[in-house]
Design a protein around this motif. Structure first.
Motif, PDB file in Angstrom:
ATOM      1  N   GLU A  31      49.022 -52.485 -17.937  1.00  0.00           N
ATOM      2  CA  GLU A  31      48.666 -51.688 -18.889  1.00  0.00           C
ATOM      3  C   GLU A  31      48.148 -52.388 -19.924  1.00  0.00           C
ATOM      4  O   GLU A  31      48.882 -53.359 -20.795  1.00  0.00           O
ATOM      5  CB  GLU A  31      50.064 -50.764 -19.405  1.00  0.00           C
ATOM      6  N   GLY A  36      49.264 -56.730 -22.930  1.00  0.00           N
ATOM      7  CA  GLY A  36      49.844 -55.836 -22.435  1.00  0.00           C
ATOM      8  C   GLY A  36      51.386 -55.874 -21.826  1.00  0.00           C
ATOM      9  O   GLY A  36      51.944 -56.824 -22.116  1.00  0.00           O
ATOM     10  N   TYR A  75      43.310 -60.842 -24.389  1.00  0.00           N
ATOM     11  CA  TYR A  75      43.904 -59.554 -24.129  1.00  0.00           C
ATOM     12  C   TYR A  75      45.368 -59.584 -23.943  1.00  0.00           C
ATOM     13  O   TYR A  75      46.120 -60.676 -23.683  1.00  0.00           O
ATOM     14  CB  TYR A  75      43.220 -58.736 -23.110  1.00  0.00           C
ATOM     15  N   GLY A  78      45.920 -52.431 -23.293  1.00  0.00           N
ATOM     16  CA  GLY A  78      45.553 -51.146 -24.274  1.00  0.00           C
ATOM     17  C   GLY A  78      45.489 -49.802 -23.675  1.00  0.00           C
ATOM     18  O   GLY A  78      46.615 -49.285 -23.132  1.00  0.00           O
ATOM     19  N   SER A  79      44.494 -48.990 -23.598  1.00  0.00           N
ATOM     20  CA  SER A  79      44.375 -47.794 -23.008  1.00  0.00           C
ATOM     21  C   SER A  79      44.108 -47.790 -21.539  1.00  0.00           C
ATOM     22  O   SER A  79      43.983 -46.835 -20.783  1.00  0.00           O
ATOM     23  CB  SER A  79      43.489 -46.727 -23.583  1.00  0.00           C
ATOM     24  N   GLN A  80      43.802 -48.786 -20.890  1.00  0.00           N
ATOM     25  CA  GLN A  80      43.625 -49.002 -19.555  1.00  0.00           C
ATOM     26  C   GLN A  80      44.727 -49.315 -18.675  1.00  0.00           C
ATOM     27  O   GLN A  80      45.486 -50.062 -18.951  1.00  0.00           O
ATOM     28  CB  GLN A  80      42.489 -50.129 -19.471  1.00  0.00           C
ATOM     29  N   THR A  81      44.651 -48.716 -17.566  1.00  0.00           N
ATOM     30  CA  THR A  81      45.682 -49.058 -16.351  1.00  0.00           C
ATOM     31  C   THR A  81      44.899 -49.495 -15.263  1.00  0.00           C
ATOM     32  O   THR A  81      44.004 -48.956 -14.630  1.00  0.00           O
ATOM     33  CB  THR A  81      46.471 -47.775 -15.936  1.00  0.00           C
TER      34      THR A  81
END
Length: 147
Positions: free
Chosen positions: A93, A77, A75, A95-98
């Protein structure tokens, strides 16, 4: 001849990292000298706390993150580190996850509680990057400052 490097240029980033390291080194020397010469009358714990505050504040910034999950998948970010007092606050952060976490520095080890059973434990490297492990050491990530 004056040369301006854009913020993303490797020479500009290297200069910024070198400048941050020089400022940190000067702060450490001043704190140590103040304690040694009696200008700063503190016990060992307070001197260490002063050093930690300077060192921790130097970690504040934006980092790229590249990691490996427990299943081996990769991954990447961004990680945003802010500092309030003696506490580092992280916002990942991916992808679309925090994800969010906070923690403290002990020497050059930064331990971040992010709500999981196991914290993320980072080794702060001399170049300002951070190498971390999480999930009990079964997953890892590397943070490199970009701002």
């Amino acid at each position: 001849m004056k040369q301006d490097f854009p913020g993303g240029h490797p020479a500009g980033r290297a200069f910024k990292a070198m400048l941050r390291g020089a400022v940190l080194a000067i702060a450490v020397i001043l704190i140590q000298a103040s304690v040694s010469f009696g200008l700063l009358s503190v016990d060992g714990n307070r001197a260490e706390a002063a050093f930690k505050a300077v060192y921790l504040a130097n970690l504040e910034g934006t980092y790229s993150v590249d990691g490996r999950n427990t299943d081996g998948s990769r991954y990447s970010g961004r990680v945003y580190i802010t500092v309030q007092g003696d506490m580092a606050h992280f916002r990942w952060e991916i992808g679309s996850q925090t994800y969010r976490g906070q923690g403290t520095l002990n020497g050059n080890v930064l331990t971040i509680d992010w709500g999981s059973k196991d914290p993320v434990v980072y080794q702060v490297n001399p170049d300002g990057s951070l190498d971390g492990v999480w999930a009990g050491g079964r997953a890892s990530e590397r943070l490199v400052r970009i701002q």
